[in-house]
Scaffold this motif. Structure first.
Motif, mmCIF file in Angstrom:
data_model
loop_
_atom_site.group_PDB
_atom_site.id
_atom_site.type_symbol
_atom_site.label_atom_id
_atom_site.label_comp_id
_atom_site.label_asym_id
_atom_site.label_seq_id
_atom_site.Cartn_x
_atom_site.Cartn_y
_atom_site.Cartn_z
ATOM 1 N N SER A 1 8.243 -1.700 8.953
ATOM 2 C CA SER A 1 8.993 -0.710 8.195
ATOM 3 C C SER A 1 9.899 -1.374 7.163
ATOM 4 C CB SER A 1 9.828 0.156 9.145
ATOM 5 O OG SER A 1 10.563 1.130 8.437
ATOM 6 N N ILE A 2 10.541 -2.463 7.542
ATOM 7 C CA ILE A 2 11.417 -3.181 6.602
ATOM 8 C C ILE A 2 10.637 -3.612 5.369
ATOM 9 C CG2 ILE A 2 12.721 -5.316 6.248
ATOM 10 C CD1 ILE A 2 13.689 -5.118 9.116
ATOM 11 N N PHE A 3 9.443 -4.149 5.582
ATOM 12 C CA PHE A 3 8.643 -4.647 4.465
ATOM 13 C C PHE A 3 8.017 -3.507 3.655
ATOM 14 C CE2 PHE A 3 8.792 -8.567 6.989
ATOM 15 C CZ PHE A 3 9.057 -9.494 5.984
ATOM 16 N N VAL A 4 7.541 -2.468 4.340
ATOM 17 C CA VAL A 4 6.874 -1.395 3.613
ATOM 18 C C VAL A 4 7.857 -0.590 2.781
ATOM 19 C CG1 VAL A 4 6.998 0.521 5.293
ATOM 20 C CG2 VAL A 4 4.971 0.263 3.842
ATOM 21 N N GLU A 5 9.129 -0.521 3.192
ATOM 22 C CA GLU A 5 10.130 0.186 2.395
ATOM 23 C C GLU A 5 10.364 -0.522 1.065
ATOM 24 O OE1 GLU A 5 11.097 3.054 2.876
ATOM 25 O OE2 GLU A 5 11.004 3.474 5.031
ATOM 26 N N GLU A 6 10.237 -1.832 1.039
ATOM 27 C CA GLU A 6 10.329 -2.570 -0.223
ATOM 28 C C GLU A 6 9.212 -2.132 -1.167
ATOM 29 O OE1 GLU A 6 12.443 -4.502 -1.547
ATOM 30 O OE2 GLU A 6 13.771 -5.034 0.116
ATOM 31 N N VAL A 7 8.029 -1.970 -0.611
ATOM 32 C CA VAL A 7 6.884 -1.512 -1.414
ATOM 33 C C VAL A 7 7.123 -0.093 -1.916
ATOM 34 C CG1 VAL A 7 4.413 -1.010 -1.382
ATOM 35 C CG2 VAL A 7 5.301 -2.991 -0.135
ATOM 36 N N MET A 8 7.671 0.768 -1.049
ATOM 37 C CA MET A 8 7.894 2.159 -1.430
ATOM 38 C C MET A 8 8.919 2.287 -2.549
ATOM 39 S SD MET A 8 5.609 3.424 0.327
ATOM 40 C CE MET A 8 5.820 4.942 -0.600
ATOM 41 N N LYS A 9 9.871 1.377 -2.622
ATOM 42 C CA LYS A 9 10.827 1.381 -3.740
ATOM 43 C C LYS A 9 10.081 1.227 -5.055
ATOM 44 C CE LYS A 9 14.465 -0.908 -1.045
ATOM 45 N NZ LYS A 9 15.266 -2.150 -0.917
ATOM 46 N N ARG A 10 9.154 0.287 -5.092
ATOM 47 C CA ARG A 10 8.390 0.038 -6.321
ATOM 48 C C ARG A 10 7.456 1.200 -6.643
ATOM 49 N NH1 ARG A 10 9.640 -4.612 -3.869
ATOM 50 N NH2 ARG A 10 10.070 -6.478 -5.101
ATOM 51 N N VAL A 11 6.833 1.754 -5.599
ATOM 52 C CA VAL A 11 5.943 2.894 -5.797
ATOM 53 C C VAL A 11 6.730 4.083 -6.353
ATOM 54 C CG1 VAL A 11 4.476 4.583 -4.629
ATOM 55 C CG2 VAL A 11 4.305 2.168 -4.027
ATOM 56 N N ALA A 12 7.918 4.318 -5.796
ATOM 57 C CA ALA A 12 8.749 5.443 -6.234
ATOM 58 C C ALA A 12 9.110 5.312 -7.707
ATOM 59 C CB ALA A 12 10.013 5.514 -5.375
ATOM 60 N N HIS A 13 9.470 4.112 -8.128
ATOM 61 C CA HIS A 13 9.788 3.884 -9.541
ATOM 62 C C HIS A 13 8.556 4.108 -10.410
ATOM 63 C CE1 HIS A 13 13.950 2.555 -9.559
ATOM 64 N NE2 HIS A 13 13.723 1.826 -8.481
ATOM 65 N N HIS A 14 7.408 3.692 -9.924
ATOM 66 C CA HIS A 14 6.173 3.768 -10.698
ATOM 67 C C HIS A 14 5.725 5.209 -10.922
ATOM 68 C CE1 HIS A 14 2.331 2.468 -12.338
ATOM 69 N NE2 HIS A 14 1.712 3.283 -11.496
ATOM 70 N N ILE A 15 5.885 6.078 -9.901
ATOM 71 C CA ILE A 15 5.408 7.461 -10.016
ATOM 72 C C ILE A 15 6.528 8.439 -10.354
ATOM 73 C CG2 ILE A 15 3.534 6.987 -8.404
ATOM 74 C CD1 ILE A 15 5.044 8.461 -6.253
ATOM 75 N N GLY A 16 7.735 7.938 -10.519
ATOM 76 C CA GLY A 16 8.848 8.799 -10.924
ATOM 77 C C GLY A 16 9.508 9.567 -9.807
#
Length: 299
Positions: A20-35
């Motif tokens: 979860s710690i690592f995947v949340e880092e990915v989700m930050k980038r995904v969130a920025h990418h899709i708005g």
């Protein structure tokens, strides 16, 4: 045997926590990418407290960590199929809303559909409750009562998600308490125990990023946390009646009352019950000059 069960339980929490710690880092980038960004607004009635844009989709990270843990430690069953299908509907609805606001009515429809899958496909229902030797049997209303219970839990946690670390903190305490009760009742291998441990690790990993000052929000996908609480409660009810999960349900007492008062307050004002405002309990504590961290810890 008991030692091996305890070690497996700790492994489930640890694995999902790290993932979860690592995947949340990915989700930050995904969130920025899709708005999927929570931009603070100052219009009247808006409940935003943060001052800078924060990525959402943290709830998706919790779901992915839970899914990863299930693939490693979970077992196949019709009930689990129903839980996974319904979870996907909840997460998809939350993601769509995080990107482009959905009407509350459409979110409610998706919640009812997800709850109906649990009831009619997974055959998970609240048939009766026993309190102080008094048994209340729902009979033909059991499906309706169960759907209402699931939808209520979803929205209680969703309404609570107003401060950094608040919804994740409350739900983590629920999972910890439930795990302790299941352990002392000898239910280490039960489905509710497995779900509890997977959600505990996933939510704690999210809290690493969400506690004040938050770097990511759960967003509307916080509905998933409330959904899983409802499922764990229903599975617990089917075990040893209401007393099996009375304490963890009591932990949700403040969020339940806060949600109830919010709905009554808005209806008295002629407002839609799901309209945001700044009169929740955490807003009142902030108004008394408590810091965000202190407010979360108090609640």
């Amino acid at each position: 045997m008991l030692d091996s069960d305890i070690m497996l339980s700790l492994k489930m929490v640890l694995v999902t926590f790290i993932f979860s710690i690592f995947v949340e880092e990915v989700m930050k980038r995904v969130a920025h990418h899709i708005g999927a960004i929570d931009i603070p607004r100052s219009d009247e009635g808006n409940r935003h407290i943060h001052k800078r844009p924060i990525p959402k989709l943290g709830g998706v990270g919790i779901f992915l960590a839970f899914l990863f843990g299930y693939m490693l430690f979970g077992g196949h069953s019709i009930k689990m199929n129903a839980i996974l299908i319904s979870s996907f509907i909840i997460i998809l609805t939350g993601m769509v809303d995080d990107i482009n606001d959905l009407r509350a009515s459409r979110q409610l429809i998706a919640q009812v559909i997800a709850a109906s899958i649990i009831v009619f496909y997974g055959k998970i229902t609240l048939n009766d409750i026993t309190v102080f030797n008094l048994t209340i049997t729902f009979g033909a209303l059991k499906e309706i009562v169960t759907i209402f219970f699931i939808v209520a839990c979803i929205n209680i946690i969703n309404f609570t998600d107003g401060l950094d670390g608040l919804s994740g903190g409350v739900t983590s305490i629920f999972y910890i308490t439930t795990a302790i009760i299941c352990f002392y009742q000898g239910r280490l291998g039960s489905l509710e125990m497995t779900l509890t441990l997977l959600m505990l690790g996933s939510t704690l990993g999210f809290l690493v990023h969400n506690f004040y000052p938050a770097k990511i929000f759960a967003g509307q996908c916080s509905m998933f946390m409330g959904f899983m609480i409802s499922i764990i409660c229903l599975l617990g009810f089917k075990g040893t009646a209401l007393t099996s999960l009375f304490i963890p349900l009591a932990i949700l007492g403040l969020p339940i009352l806060d949600t109830l008062f919010a709905i009554i307050r808005r209806l008295l004002k002629g407002q839609p019950p799901f309209q945001a405002d700044k009169q929740h309990l955490h807003h009142q504590l902030l108004g008394m000059n408590f810091s965000q961290t202190a407010t979360v810890l108090i609640i």
